[in-house]
Write an enzyme that holds these catalytic residues in place. Structure first.
Site, short mmCIF file in Angstrom:
data_model
loop_
_atom_site.label_atom_id
_atom_site.label_comp_id
_atom_site.label_asym_id
_atom_site.label_seq_id
_atom_site.Cartn_x
_atom_site.Cartn_y
_atom_site.Cartn_z
N LYS A 52 0.83 -1.21 0.00
CA LYS A 52 0.00 0.00 0.00
C LYS A 52 0.86 1.26 0.00
O LYS A 52 0.57 2.23 -0.69
CB LYS A 52 -0.96 -0.02 1.20
CG LYS A 52 -2.12 -1.00 0.99
CD LYS A 52 -2.86 -1.37 2.26
CE LYS A 52 -3.88 -2.46 1.96
NZ LYS A 52 -4.57 -2.98 3.13
N GLN A 96 -5.12 -1.83 9.16
CA GLN A 96 -4.90 -3.14 8.55
C GLN A 96 -5.51 -4.24 9.40
O GLN A 96 -5.24 -4.34 10.59
CB GLN A 96 -3.40 -3.37 8.35
CG GLN A 96 -3.06 -4.67 7.64
CD GLN A 96 -3.58 -4.74 6.21
OE1 GLN A 96 -3.45 -3.79 5.45
NE2 GLN A 96 -4.19 -5.85 5.86
N ASP A 119 -11.48 2.15 3.17
CA ASP A 119 -11.68 0.70 3.00
C ASP A 119 -13.15 0.38 2.66
O ASP A 119 -13.45 -0.70 2.16
CB ASP A 119 -11.31 -0.05 4.30
CG ASP A 119 -9.95 -0.72 4.20
OD1 ASP A 119 -9.51 -1.02 3.07
OD2 ASP A 119 -9.32 -0.94 5.25
#
Length: 283
Positions: A52, A96, A119
């Site tokens: 990322k 995460q 997300d």
């Protein structure tokens, strides 16, 4: 012989488009910024976070990294999220997953501001998707829509079958296909006569979490097959939820594993960061 849908190339095309858009925003004194939080040192999570960061670097998005020890408390993590929610320079927040067992994922997802939820996991983001409002869409399903569109697959009026009903892939995938005027059936572990349902599909999206579960007997001749799964077989070779060797001869287009859906997830995360900067600046 099926056409292979090249997720690596399509994701690169998207990242190049985002790079130009991010540069355009920089010209307006807006620096797109993503905050990435990693708790603990899970090996797979560490690799994802690294990828990322590399994608941020490539597209010109600034990334802020918060690598917290395994013993970080839920309270400490929520406090950091509150600070990032309040920071006007931060456009997107990504925590995460999975988190250590002593931290409730649900509480963490709900604490991120829906306006920074790149997300697309917050209940408000899911609600916006379901009623067609502007907001963030879970990155993997959003990436699959791009794979289909950029591979000239017509979703409008197509019979679409999604195998799997997770909150991260199956459910948002179904809603996105409906948004594109597909006729959608969602299958799961309780579905009776699974083969009978999947064999109707013009577009078959498989996110069942079982290595090479779907073989040619589940697939209609000429269908488009999207394989979301990723598993490591003995000998470290990767495979998906679809038995590629069996299915490839009968379908018209198929995503490989690796190099299909995987690269799209990070490309769409970059897109969501750009979209967050637009929304927060009234653009």
């Amino acid at each position: 012989m099926a056409e292979i849908i090249d997720g690596k190339q399509i994701s690169l095309d998207i990242k190049d488009e985002i790079k130009d858009k991010v540069a355009w925003l920089k010209g307006k004194d807006i620096e797109v910024t993503l905050a990435v939080i990693l708790v603990g040192n899970d090996p797979a999570s560490t690799v994802y976070v690294k990828n990322k960061k590399l994608a941020c670097e490539y597209t010109g998005i600034k990334s802020l990294s918060y690598e917290l020890p395994e013993e970080t408390t839920e309270e400490e993590l929520l406090k950091l999220i509150d600070e990032l929610n309040a920071d006007k320079k931060v456009n997107g927040i990504l925590v995460q997953l999975p988190l250590p067992k002593h931290i409730k994922e649900d509480a963490v997802i709900k604490r991120i501001s829906p306006d920074k939820d790149v997300d697309g996991f917050h209940p408000e983001s899911v609600g916006r998707l379901s009623i067609g409002e502007r907001g963030f869409v879970s990155c993997t399903p959003a990436g699959i829509i791009q794979l289909l569109k950029r591979s000239k697959v017509d979703i409008d009026g197509a019979e679409c079958v999604v195998v799997g009903r997770s909150n991260i892939v199956g459910k948002p995938m179904a809603m996105l296909l409906i948004r594109e005027n597909g006729t959608v059936t969602v299958c799961h572990s309780r579905t009776k006569d699974l083969k009978e349902v999947t064999k109707r599909a013009d577009i078959l999206v498989v996110a069942i979490g079982k290595p090479e579960f779907i073989d040619a007997s589940y697939v209609k001749e000429g269908a488009v097959v999207i394989d979301v799964g990723i598993h490591r077989k003995e000998g470290k070779k990767l495979c998906g939820d679809v038995n590629y060797a069996s299915v490839e001869p009968v379908c018209s287009k198929i995503t490989p594993v690796p190099g299909g859906v995987g690269p799209m997830t990070i490309a769409m995360l970059m897109y969501n960061c750009y979209e967050a900067a637009l929304m927060q600046n009234g653009l």
